[in-house]
Design a protein around this motif. Structure first.
Motif, PDB file in Angstrom:
ATOM      1  N   LYS A 130       0.842  -1.203   0.000  1.00  0.00           N
ATOM      2  CA  LYS A 130       0.000   0.000   0.000  1.00  0.00           C
ATOM      3  C   LYS A 130       0.875   1.250   0.000  1.00  0.00           C
ATOM      4  N   VAL A 131       0.587   2.148  -0.928  1.00  0.00           N
ATOM      5  CA  VAL A 131       1.428   3.335  -1.083  1.00  0.00           C
ATOM      6  C   VAL A 131       0.574   4.593  -1.169  1.00  0.00           C
ATOM      7  N   VAL A 132       0.979   5.622  -0.427  1.00  0.00           N
ATOM      8  CA  VAL A 132       0.474   6.978  -0.629  1.00  0.00           C
ATOM      9  C   VAL A 132       1.612   7.764  -1.256  1.00  0.00           C
ATOM     10  N   PHE A 133       1.329   8.430  -2.359  1.00  0.00           N
ATOM     11  CA  PHE A 133       2.386   9.160  -3.084  1.00  0.00           C
ATOM     12  C   PHE A 133       2.106  10.657  -3.035  1.00  0.00           C
ATOM     13  N   ASP A 134       3.035  11.405  -2.428  1.00  0.00           N
ATOM     14  CA  ASP A 134       2.959  12.869  -2.442  1.00  0.00           C
ATOM     15  C   ASP A 134       4.075  13.389  -3.344  1.00  0.00           C
ATOM     16  N   HIS A 135       3.712  14.160  -4.362  1.00  0.00           N
ATOM     17  CA  HIS A 135       4.735  14.710  -5.269  1.00  0.00           C
ATOM     18  C   HIS A 135       4.517  16.208  -5.438  1.00  0.00           C
ATOM     19  N   ASP A 136       5.475  16.854  -6.090  1.00  0.00           N
ATOM     20  CA  ASP A 136       5.313  18.304  -6.274  1.00  0.00           C
ATOM     21  C   ASP A 136       5.413  18.712  -7.737  1.00  0.00           C
ATOM     22  N   GLY A 137       4.891  17.835  -8.609  1.00  0.00           N
ATOM     23  CA  GLY A 137       4.568  18.255  -9.974  1.00  0.00           C
ATOM     24  C   GLY A 137       5.697  18.533 -10.943  1.00  0.00           C
ATOM     25  N   GLY A 138       6.946  18.321 -10.544  1.00  0.00           N
ATOM     26  CA  GLY A 138       8.057  18.521 -11.482  1.00  0.00           C
ATOM     27  C   GLY A 138       8.045  17.447 -12.560  1.00  0.00           C
ATOM     28  N   VAL A 139       8.868  17.638 -13.593  1.00  0.00           N
ATOM     29  CA  VAL A 139       8.893  16.658 -14.677  1.00  0.00           C
ATOM     30  C   VAL A 139       9.274  15.282 -14.129  1.00  0.00           C
ATOM     31  N   ASP A 140      10.233  15.234 -13.213  1.00  0.00           N
ATOM     32  CA  ASP A 140      10.616  13.911 -12.712  1.00  0.00           C
ATOM     33  C   ASP A 140       9.622  13.370 -11.684  1.00  0.00           C
ATOM     34  N   ASP A 141       8.829  14.253 -11.075  1.00  0.00           N
ATOM     35  CA  ASP A 141       7.723  13.772 -10.229  1.00  0.00           C
ATOM     36  C   ASP A 141       6.685  13.052 -11.092  1.00  0.00           C
ATOM     37  N   THR A 164       1.966  18.664  -3.582  1.00  0.00           N
ATOM     38  CA  THR A 164       2.490  19.806  -2.840  1.00  0.00           C
ATOM     39  C   THR A 164       2.776  20.925  -3.842  1.00  0.00           C
ATOM     40  N   PRO A 165       2.244  22.134  -3.629  1.00  0.00           N
ATOM     41  CA  PRO A 165       2.449  23.212  -4.621  1.00  0.00           C
ATOM     42  C   PRO A 165       3.833  23.855  -4.491  1.00  0.00           C
ATOM     43  N   ALA A 166       4.879  23.045  -4.682  1.00  0.00           N
ATOM     44  CA  ALA A 166       6.246  23.522  -4.448  1.00  0.00           C
ATOM     45  C   ALA A 166       6.973  23.815  -5.757  1.00  0.00           C
ATOM     46  N   ASP A 167       7.521  22.760  -6.413  1.00  0.00           N
ATOM     47  CA  ASP A 167       8.284  22.952  -7.651  1.00  0.00           C
ATOM     48  C   ASP A 167       7.353  22.844  -8.865  1.00  0.00           C
ATOM     49  N   CYS A 168       6.189  23.479  -8.778  1.00  0.00           N
ATOM     50  CA  CYS A 168       5.167  23.375  -9.828  1.00  0.00           C
ATOM     51  C   CYS A 168       4.133  24.474  -9.586  1.00  0.00           C
ATOM     52  N   TYR A 169       3.208  24.623 -10.533  1.00  0.00           N
ATOM     53  CA  TYR A 169       1.981  25.357 -10.249  1.00  0.00           C
ATOM     54  C   TYR A 169       0.896  24.300 -10.091  1.00  0.00           C
ATOM     55  N   LEU A 170       0.113  24.436  -9.039  1.00  0.00           N
ATOM     56  CA  LEU A 170      -0.811  23.371  -8.648  1.00  0.00           C
ATOM     57  C   LEU A 170      -1.772  22.980  -9.772  1.00  0.00           C
ATOM     58  N   SER A 171      -2.272  23.960 -10.524  1.00  0.00           N
ATOM     59  CA  SER A 171      -3.259  23.638 -11.560  1.00  0.00           C
ATOM     60  C   SER A 171      -2.637  22.772 -12.662  1.00  0.00           C
ATOM     61  N   ASP A 172      -1.385  23.070 -13.035  1.00  0.00           N
ATOM     62  CA  ASP A 172      -0.711  22.236 -14.045  1.00  0.00           C
ATOM     63  C   ASP A 172      -0.493  20.829 -13.510  1.00  0.00           C
ATOM     64  N   ALA A 173       0.024  20.753 -12.279  1.00  0.00           N
ATOM     65  CA  ALA A 173       0.365  19.445 -11.694  1.00  0.00           C
ATOM     66  C   ALA A 173      -0.885  18.594 -11.508  1.00  0.00           C
ATOM     67  N   ASN A 214      10.224  29.062   1.632  1.00  0.00           N
ATOM     68  CA  ASN A 214      11.189  29.443   0.588  1.00  0.00           C
ATOM     69  C   ASN A 214      10.688  28.980  -0.770  1.00  0.00           C
ATOM     70  N   ALA A 215      10.054  29.889  -1.509  1.00  0.00           N
ATOM     71  CA  ALA A 215       9.430  29.531  -2.785  1.00  0.00           C
ATOM     72  C   ALA A 215      10.462  29.066  -3.808  1.00  0.00           C
ATOM     73  N   PHE A 216      10.079  28.087  -4.619  1.00  0.00           N
ATOM     74  CA  PHE A 216      10.905  27.650  -5.744  1.00  0.00           C
ATOM     75  C   PHE A 216      10.974  28.762  -6.792  1.00  0.00           C
ATOM     76  N   PRO A 217      12.072  28.818  -7.575  1.00  0.00           N
ATOM     77  CA  PRO A 217      12.152  29.799  -8.661  1.00  0.00           C
ATOM     78  C   PRO A 217      10.959  29.631  -9.620  1.00  0.00           C
ATOM     79  N   ALA A 218      10.404  30.756 -10.066  1.00  0.00           N
ATOM     80  CA  ALA A 218       9.202  30.715 -10.912  1.00  0.00           C
ATOM     81  C   ALA A 218       9.446  29.960 -12.216  1.00  0.00           C
ATOM     82  N   ASP A 219      10.648  30.053 -12.769  1.00  0.00           N
ATOM     83  CA  ASP A 219      10.883  29.357 -14.051  1.00  0.00           C
ATOM     84  C   ASP A 219      10.931  27.842 -13.852  1.00  0.00           C
ATOM     85  N   TRP A 220      11.393  27.388 -12.697  1.00  0.00           N
ATOM     86  CA  TRP A 220      11.335  25.954 -12.417  1.00  0.00           C
ATOM     87  C   TRP A 220       9.876  25.526 -12.242  1.00  0.00           C
ATOM     88  N   ARG A 221       9.103  26.331 -11.559  1.00  0.00           N
ATOM     89  CA  ARG A 221       7.700  25.970 -11.327  1.00  0.00           C
ATOM     90  C   ARG A 221       6.923  25.896 -12.649  1.00  0.00           C
TER      91      ARG A 221
END
Ligand code: AGV
Ligand code: CA
Length: 313
Positions: free
Chosen positions: A7-18, A39-48, A75-82
């Motif tokens: 059983k797995v719960v997966f939390d990711h933050d929407g990056g390409v490798d996520d 997690t709305p970290a290295d992404c924008y939540l709507s895209d992820a 500490n927000a991620f850089p906008a271009d990474w997001r």
């Protein structure tokens, strides 16, 4: 049978490798995915959210609830990474993929994690972004910790430099740990059974054209083709350490599917700094640190071959 599955719960933050990690996780037949939280970290939540729903639909998994995170780190991620993973949703195979917006849970990410852990036992929590949602869930109901068998977290940098390059930072921290240093510290101090996939292990896996050539050679498998396209979007970065794209999250995810001898873990006592100039640093503290398992030596070829096999679908 379903009862024998992990059983797995997966939390990711929407990056390409996520997103590649989600694909890898969904390719594992022994995994029962209870929920995906974002997690709305290295992404924008709507895209992820759209990427996640489309990948789940692609694997025929319209029954897995998706919880959206509404807690932000300091500490927000850089906008271009997001913004970088936006391209994933406009690749042709993603653009034509149908999805069900109803699959988004009424529960926010932390509440969905709490609900999964209240109704299941022996759960593995895989996190490929900051640990904010899990820590919020635990703080709101501490006894859910008992349902967690293992936490696999991509985060930190123990004996190697970090990848945070900010004016007020000494470069000792990794970004997932830095986004919400307090949550990172609480995770490490939680007493949970933690497998840490830090930069110490991921540094041996930069995205590499030889590997992409092997993946492209099996592009008649739709998932190989799509994975190849996702990774291709990460190649065009400035060749300086803090910009190189590694297979960070994919390595962490592979831990759930590998036999066990491909990655060597060492038990290390560490703690996490929560103040400048080394906020988010996961440092050794032999006296007062918390014992966790840190990945060190990776059998690179074994991991890459495993990924190639899994993506044959
Ligand atoms: O520090 C690695 C984490 C991983 O979870 N993320 C990206 C992975 O999803 C942050 C990150 C570090 N360097 C980056 C990152 C870069 N060059 N581009 C995008 N994200
Ligand atoms: Ca990530």
């Amino acid at each position: 049978s379903a009862s024998e599955k992990r059983k797995v719960v997966f939390d990711h933050d929407g990056g390409v490798d996520d997103l590649l990690s989600l694909m890898l996780l969904l390719s594992m037949d022994h995994v029962e995915l209870l929920a995906v939280t974002i997690t709305p970290a290295d992404c924008y939540l709507s895209d992820a959210t759209i990427s996640t729903l489309k990948i789940l639909a692609m694997f025929g998994r319209k029954n897995v609830p998706v919880g959206l995170g509404n807690i932000h780190g300091v500490n927000a991620f850089p906008a271009d990474w997001r913004a970088q993973p936006k391209i994933c949703n406009v690749l042709p195979d993603m653009l034509t993929q149908q999805y069900d917006p109803q699959q988004v849970s009424d529960l926010q990410a932390d509440a969905l994690i709490k609900s999964c852990l209240s109704t299941n036992q022996d759960v593995t929590v895989l996190m490929t972004g900051p640990s904010t949602n899990l820590i919020a869930a635990i703080e709101s109901q501490p006894d859910i910790k008992e349902a967690i068998e293992q936490v696999v977290w991509m985060g930190g940098a123990v004996d190697v430099p970090g990848n945070v390059a900010m004016y007020n930072h000494d470069k000792s921290a990794e970004w997932n740990a830095y986004w919400d240093p307090t949550a990172s510290q609480k995770l490490i101090a939680s007493g949970l059974n933690i497998k840490l996939i830090s930069l110490d292990a991921t540094n041996c896996l930069p995205v590499n054209v030889d590997f992409l050539s092997q993946l492209a050679a099996q592009k008649h498998y739709p998932i190989s083709s799509l994975a190849c396209q996702f990774w291709a979007t990460t190649i065009n970065t400035i060749p300086s350490y803090e910009f190189t794209y590694f297979m960070w999250d994919v390595l962490a995810t592979s831990v759930l599917g590998l036999q066990g001898n491909e990655i060597e873990f060492q038990t290390v006592k560490i703690d996490v700094a929560t103040e400048e100039p080394n906020e988010g640093q996961t440092y050794r503290d032999p006296d007062n640190g918390f014992a966790i398992d840190v990945a060190y030596n990776v059998n690179r070829d074994a991991v890459l071959n495993y990924i190639l096999e899994q993506f044959k679908r």
